[in-house]
Design a protein around this motif. Structure first.
Motif, PDB file in Angstrom:
ATOM      1  N   LEU A 133       0.827  -1.210   0.000  1.00 36.29           N
ATOM      2  CA  LEU A 133       0.000   0.000   0.000  1.00 36.29           C
ATOM      3  C   LEU A 133       0.865   1.266   0.000  1.00 36.29           C
ATOM      4  O   LEU A 133       2.064   1.206   0.273  1.00 36.29           O
ATOM      5  CB  LEU A 133      -0.926   0.007   1.214  1.00 36.29           C
ATOM      6  N   GLY A 134       0.209   2.372  -0.230  1.00 35.17           N
ATOM      7  CA  GLY A 134       0.910   3.648  -0.408  1.00 35.17           C
ATOM      8  C   GLY A 134       1.655   4.148   0.814  1.00 35.17           C
ATOM      9  O   GLY A 134       2.473   5.060   0.710  1.00 35.17           O
ATOM     10  N   ASP A 135       1.385   3.576   2.008  1.00 37.91           N
ATOM     11  CA  ASP A 135       2.182   3.953   3.181  1.00 37.91           C
ATOM     12  C   ASP A 135       3.017   2.765   3.665  1.00 37.91           C
ATOM     13  O   ASP A 135       3.364   2.681   4.832  1.00 37.91           O
ATOM     14  CB  ASP A 135       1.296   4.509   4.310  1.00 37.91           C
TER      15      ASP A 135
ATOM     16  N   MET B 249      -1.136  -0.398  -6.211  1.00 39.00           N
ATOM     17  CA  MET B 249      -2.407   0.020  -6.812  1.00 39.00           C
ATOM     18  C   MET B 249      -2.708   1.484  -6.506  1.00 39.00           C
ATOM     19  O   MET B 249      -2.876   1.835  -5.336  1.00 39.00           O
ATOM     20  CB  MET B 249      -3.554  -0.816  -6.208  1.00 39.00           C
ATOM     21  N   GLU B 250      -2.782   2.307  -7.520  1.00 41.51           N
ATOM     22  CA  GLU B 250      -3.329   3.655  -7.328  1.00 41.51           C
ATOM     23  C   GLU B 250      -4.836   3.517  -7.537  1.00 41.51           C
ATOM     24  O   GLU B 250      -5.262   3.087  -8.628  1.00 41.51           O
ATOM     25  CB  GLU B 250      -2.762   4.609  -8.367  1.00 41.51           C
ATOM     26  N   VAL B 251      -5.612   3.816  -6.502  1.00 41.20           N
ATOM     27  CA  VAL B 251      -7.057   3.563  -6.642  1.00 41.20           C
ATOM     28  C   VAL B 251      -7.890   4.754  -6.181  1.00 41.20           C
ATOM     29  O   VAL B 251      -7.547   5.430  -5.210  1.00 41.20           O
ATOM     30  CB  VAL B 251      -7.489   2.288  -5.868  1.00 41.20           C
TER      31      VAL B 251
ATOM     32  N   GLU C 280      -8.948   5.298  -2.461  1.00 44.98           N
ATOM     33  CA  GLU C 280      -7.964   5.872  -1.530  1.00 44.98           C
ATOM     34  C   GLU C 280      -7.746   7.358  -1.786  1.00 44.98           C
ATOM     35  O   GLU C 280      -7.490   8.111  -0.850  1.00 44.98           O
ATOM     36  CB  GLU C 280      -6.633   5.114  -1.618  1.00 44.98           C
TER      37      GLU C 280
ATOM     38  N   HIS D 180      -8.417  14.440  -0.030  1.00 46.27           N
ATOM     39  CA  HIS D 180      -7.084  14.824   0.460  1.00 46.27           C
ATOM     40  C   HIS D 180      -6.556  16.093  -0.221  1.00 46.27           C
ATOM     41  O   HIS D 180      -6.816  16.328  -1.407  1.00 46.27           O
ATOM     42  CB  HIS D 180      -6.047  13.737   0.155  1.00 46.27           C
TER      43      HIS D 180
ATOM     44  N   ILE E  13       2.038  10.802  -2.297  1.00 50.15           N
ATOM     45  CA  ILE E  13       1.891   9.345  -2.196  1.00 50.15           C
ATOM     46  C   ILE E  13       2.023   8.684  -3.576  1.00 50.15           C
ATOM     47  O   ILE E  13       2.726   7.682  -3.721  1.00 50.15           O
ATOM     48  CB  ILE E  13       0.577   8.998  -1.477  1.00 50.15           C
ATOM     49  N   LEU E  14       1.401   9.276  -4.581  1.00 51.29           N
ATOM     50  CA  LEU E  14       1.504   8.642  -5.905  1.00 51.29           C
ATOM     51  C   LEU E  14       2.937   8.709  -6.440  1.00 51.29           C
ATOM     52  O   LEU E  14       3.451   7.729  -7.000  1.00 51.29           O
ATOM     53  CB  LEU E  14       0.533   9.272  -6.901  1.00 51.29           C
TER      54      LEU E  14
ATOM     55  N   MET F  47       4.999   6.247  -4.500  1.00 58.72           N
ATOM     56  CA  MET F  47       4.673   4.864  -4.897  1.00 58.72           C
ATOM     57  C   MET F  47       5.372   4.514  -6.208  1.00 58.72           C
ATOM     58  O   MET F  47       5.961   3.445  -6.362  1.00 58.72           O
ATOM     59  CB  MET F  47       3.149   4.700  -5.071  1.00 58.72           C
TER      60      MET F  47
ATOM     61  N   PHE G  26      -8.854  -1.198  -3.502  1.00 56.69           N
ATOM     62  CA  PHE G  26      -7.860  -2.228  -3.196  1.00 56.69           C
ATOM     63  C   PHE G  26      -8.462  -3.612  -3.431  1.00 56.69           C
ATOM     64  O   PHE G  26      -7.833  -4.484  -4.062  1.00 56.69           O
ATOM     65  CB  PHE G  26      -7.427  -2.145  -1.722  1.00 56.69           C
TER      66      PHE G  26
ATOM     67  N   GLY H 202      -2.682   0.683   8.019  1.00 60.47           N
ATOM     68  CA  GLY H 202      -2.692   1.664   9.113  1.00 60.47           C
ATOM     69  C   GLY H 202      -4.084   2.152   9.442  1.00 60.47           C
ATOM     70  O   GLY H 202      -4.220   3.029  10.297  1.00 60.47           O
ATOM     71  N   GLU H 203      -5.097   1.671   8.779  1.00 58.69           N
ATOM     72  CA  GLU H 203      -6.432   2.197   9.034  1.00 58.69           C
ATOM     73  C   GLU H 203      -7.441   1.072   9.231  1.00 58.69           C
ATOM     74  O   GLU H 203      -7.402   0.053   8.527  1.00 58.69           O
ATOM     75  CB  GLU H 203      -6.883   3.109   7.881  1.00 58.69           C
TER      76      GLU H 203
ATOM     77  N   ARG I 155     -10.573   1.014   8.479  1.00 57.86           N
ATOM     78  CA  ARG I 155     -11.367   0.861   7.256  1.00 57.86           C
ATOM     79  C   ARG I 155     -10.711  -0.151   6.313  1.00 57.86           C
ATOM     80  O   ARG I 155     -11.377  -1.053   5.779  1.00 57.86           O
ATOM     81  CB  ARG I 155     -11.403   2.264   6.610  1.00 57.86           C
TER      82      ARG I 155
HETATM   83  C1  DLZ Z   1      -3.565   8.188   1.056  1.00 61.11           C
HETATM   84  C2  DLZ Z   1      -3.449   7.332  -0.163  1.00 61.11           C
HETATM   85  C3  DLZ Z   1      -3.802   7.843  -1.407  1.00 61.11           C
HETATM   86  C4  DLZ Z   1      -4.207   9.262  -1.577  1.00 61.11           C
HETATM   87  N1  DLZ Z   1      -3.783   7.079  -2.493  1.00 61.11           N
HETATM   88  C5  DLZ Z   1      -3.365   5.795  -2.408  1.00 61.11           C
HETATM   89  C6  DLZ Z   1      -3.361   4.944  -3.536  1.00 61.11           C
HETATM   90  O1  DLZ Z   1      -3.791   5.285  -4.632  1.00 61.11           O
HETATM   91  N2  DLZ Z   1      -2.880   3.679  -3.375  1.00 61.11           N
HETATM   92  C7  DLZ Z   1      -2.411   3.211  -2.191  1.00 61.11           C
HETATM   93  O2  DLZ Z   1      -1.942   2.080  -2.114  1.00 61.11           O
HETATM   94  N3  DLZ Z   1      -2.471   4.008  -1.092  1.00 61.11           N
HETATM   95  C8  DLZ Z   1      -2.921   5.263  -1.178  1.00 61.11           C
HETATM   96  N4  DLZ Z   1      -2.993   6.044  -0.070  1.00 61.11           N
HETATM   97  C9  DLZ Z   1      -2.577   5.447   1.209  1.00 61.11           C
HETATM   98  C10 DLZ Z   1      -3.684   4.530   1.759  1.00 61.11           C
HETATM   99  O3  DLZ Z   1      -4.852   5.311   1.989  1.00 61.11           O
HETATM  100  C11 DLZ Z   1      -3.187   3.858   3.018  1.00 61.11           C
HETATM  101  O4  DLZ Z   1      -2.224   2.919   2.643  1.00 61.11           O
HETATM  102  C12 DLZ Z   1      -4.283   3.145   3.749  1.00 61.11           C
HETATM  103  O5  DLZ Z   1      -5.183   4.079   4.245  1.00 61.11           O
HETATM  104  C13 DLZ Z   1      -3.762   2.303   4.900  1.00 61.11           C
HETATM  105  O6  DLZ Z   1      -3.134   3.121   5.859  1.00 61.11           O
END
Ligand code: DLZ
Ligand code: FAD
Length: 518
Positions: free
Chosen positions: A10-12, A34-36, A39, A45, A53-54, A57, A85, A107-108, A110
């Protein structure tokens, strides 16, 4: 079953030593990134947060490929992109026919729910591994919390010092004390000139992302004009070294200071890089300790910095998972006023608030004391609804992920958790802001004036907050003194404060719906 193991990252989770890759080899692993849309828009945001983040990534995918990993990278505008995701993992399972899915816990809350659902929905084994980038594993935190009446950060922090050995001599803290906070309360001094922060040039990947974000998220809060966050590991390490050399020595002294137009002062500005995995927090603390051991930074600065990371950051993360899902709906002080419009526009004659919103808008950053004692203090005193405030903080900061944002907002700032996290609300009148900043001198309001026309609104709001919450807060030992002062006031004086606060609150324009969530 044959086939590779599919590892969604994931992005973090942009760390090469992420637990999901630890026991894998490039030969039989497909990494999925995955850019989705879900998220990028579950809250709207700040543009700079999406760009960070993009871009990070895309750079991390290159880093992994260079190290020999196969990376299946789904871009936001890929025509087949399902937007979530769960949808993308399901599609990747079709494409790669893996024998299993292995992922580091998110980290979340959700996203954790979504991952748990994969176990039911996908026709293969799904392993969800602990995130080992934290010093304190969650089971250890739960054990620490179990049976304690009060979950105070200070006690937890001492455990983390013992566990890591940071700033320890045997089982004793170096310097004979655990905490040097008393030395770390310097206000702004005339002519204070913090060194400029390094700003990173945009390479082709980042330029492509900035164009995408400008076009696709044009209506989201914030500006990209000053975008200069580190997006690669090498840039993050350069930002780290710059902090250790030029700002750490004065980090402690000016940690609580605020200066109009000086957006970073002596803070690290490393939270985005730490939170998305470009820097390892423990390694950063060890490097800070070395600065002290080798005589380049004083103990009070280094202890203060290390406490923020192995103390506050770890404690906040533990509290998030301990208190969820209830924390998201908590409203212990029954605060229901909608978020005022100025949180989005910065249009308020209160100079402290407008400067804090400005840096937030320009940098997707405000330093801790601006978040806590200006923006947060106003939200607390004005009785803003915790869920509106939490949405705002989650949207506007480049470092905002719910695990760290929500306990800070609902616990530390708004006391919505009825004091599980903080022993008292951090309520303060204008005098605090005047002492710790240079905001008040040129403000349209007079910080010395307590009530009526031209008086700093924080002054009357402070007493309004205490008075309206008396039944809930008067028993707090640490609020005994202000309540005694309130009770000693004449009824006329009390009425003057309350009327002044009411008159101000009536002027607040609620924000339009749709800034934070569609
Ligand atoms: C914050 C964020 C954004 C804006 N976009 C993506 C994304 O396209 N792909 C991705 O893998 N993660 C993104 N994130 C970070 C996620 O929201 C974050 O990994 C989850 O909320 C888990 O903490
Ligand atoms: P510095 O002041 O230089 O501190 C060093 C590091 O310590 C930070 O990078 C961060 O990793 C850690 N840290 C310090 N205080 C905290 C804290 N209270 N909680 C967790 N980590 C801490 N931090 C986030 O990372 N994401 C958030 O979404 C976030 N939301 C916040 C909301 C509110 C209402 C408040 C009061 C604080 C919030 N914080 C959040 C904590 C803190 O304000 C930021 O970590 C800090 O401002 C980041 O800037 P810096 O790197 O310059 O930090």
């Amino acid at each position: 079953m044959t086939g590779p193991v599919l590892v969604p990252i994931l992005g973090d989770q942009l760390s090469p030593d992420i637990s999901s890759l630890a026991d894998r080899t490039p030969e039989d692993t497909v990494v999925l990134m995955m850019e989705v849309a879900e998220e990028t828009t579950y809250v709207r945001h700040h543009k700079a947060k999406i760009a960070l983040i993009l871009s990070a990534m895309r750079h991390f995918a290159e880093e992994l490929r260079a190290a020999g990993w196969t990376v299946d990278y789904i871009k936001l505008d890929d025509p087949e992109n399902s937007g979530s995701f769960s949808g993308e993992v399901a599609r990747a399972v079709e494409r790669h026919r893996p024998r299993g899915v292995q992922v580091t816990e998110p980290g979340e809350w959700r996203v954790r729910n979504a991952m748990d659902q994969w176990r039911t929905d996908l026709p293969l084994r799904v392993r969800i591994l602990p995130d080992t980038r934290f010093v304190c594993p969650l089971p250890d935190f739960y054990e620490w919390a179990a049976g304690r009446k009060e979950l105070r950060m200070e006690w937890f922090y001492r455990e983390m010092r013992r566990k890591t050995g940071l700033l320890m001599e045997g089982d004793k803290p170096v310097g004979g004390r655990w905490n040097f906070d008393a030395e770390n309360r310097g206000g702004p001094e005339a002519g204070l000139q913090p060194p400029a922060l390094p700003v990173f040039e945009h390479d082709a990947l980042t330029r492509e992302v900035l164009d995408l974000v400008s076009a696709r998220f044009a209506k989201h809060f914030g500006s990209l004009d000053k975008f200069g966050w580190p997006v690669t590991r090498a840039e993050a390490e350069a930002a780290r070294d710059d902090f250790l050399k030029y700002r750490l020595p004065l980090f402690g002294k000016y940690q609580d200071a605020m200066v109009a137009g000086e957006d970073f002062l002596f803070h690290a500005a490393l939270s985005p890089a730490i939170n998305i995995g470009l820097l390892d927090p423990l390694d950063l603390c060890r490097r800070a300790e070395t600065e002290w051991r080798e005589g380049r930074a004083p103990l009070e600065a280094v202890e203060g910095f290390i406490r923020q990371i192995i103390g506050w950051r770890e404690y906040i993360r533990g509290m998030y998972w301990l208190e969820m899902p209830g924390l998201a709906d908590a409203n212990g002080l029954e605060a229901n006023r909608p978020l005022p419009d100025f949180y989005w526009t910065g249009e308020t004659p209160m100079r402290c608030l407008s400067d804090c919103v400005r840096t937030t808008q320009e940098n997707a950053y405000a330093h801790h004391i601006q978040r806590l004692m200006v923006l947060g203090n106003f939200a607390l005193l004005a009785g803003l609804k915790p869920q509106d405030v939490a949405d705002w903080y989650l949207v506007v900061y480049a470092d905002a992920f719910e695990w760290v944002e929500l306990p800070n907002v609902a616990g530390m700032v708004l006391h919505a958790d009825k004091g599980r996290l903080a022993s008292k609300p951090y309520a303060a009148s204008g005098a605090y802001i005047d002492r710790m900043s240079d905001y008040c001198g040129k403000c349209a309001f007079n910080v010395k004036k307590k009530t009526g026309d031209g008086a700093c609104p924080f002054n009357a709001l402070y007493w309004h907050f205490l008075a309206r919450n008396e039944a809930k807060l008067a028993g707090y030992h640490r609020l005994a003194q202000p309540y005694a002062t309130w009770r000693r006031m004449s009824e006329d004086k009390q009425a003057e404060y309350l009327e002044s606060a009411e008159a101000f609150l009536a002027t607040l324009e609620p924000a339009e719906v749709g800034w934070a969530r569609n």
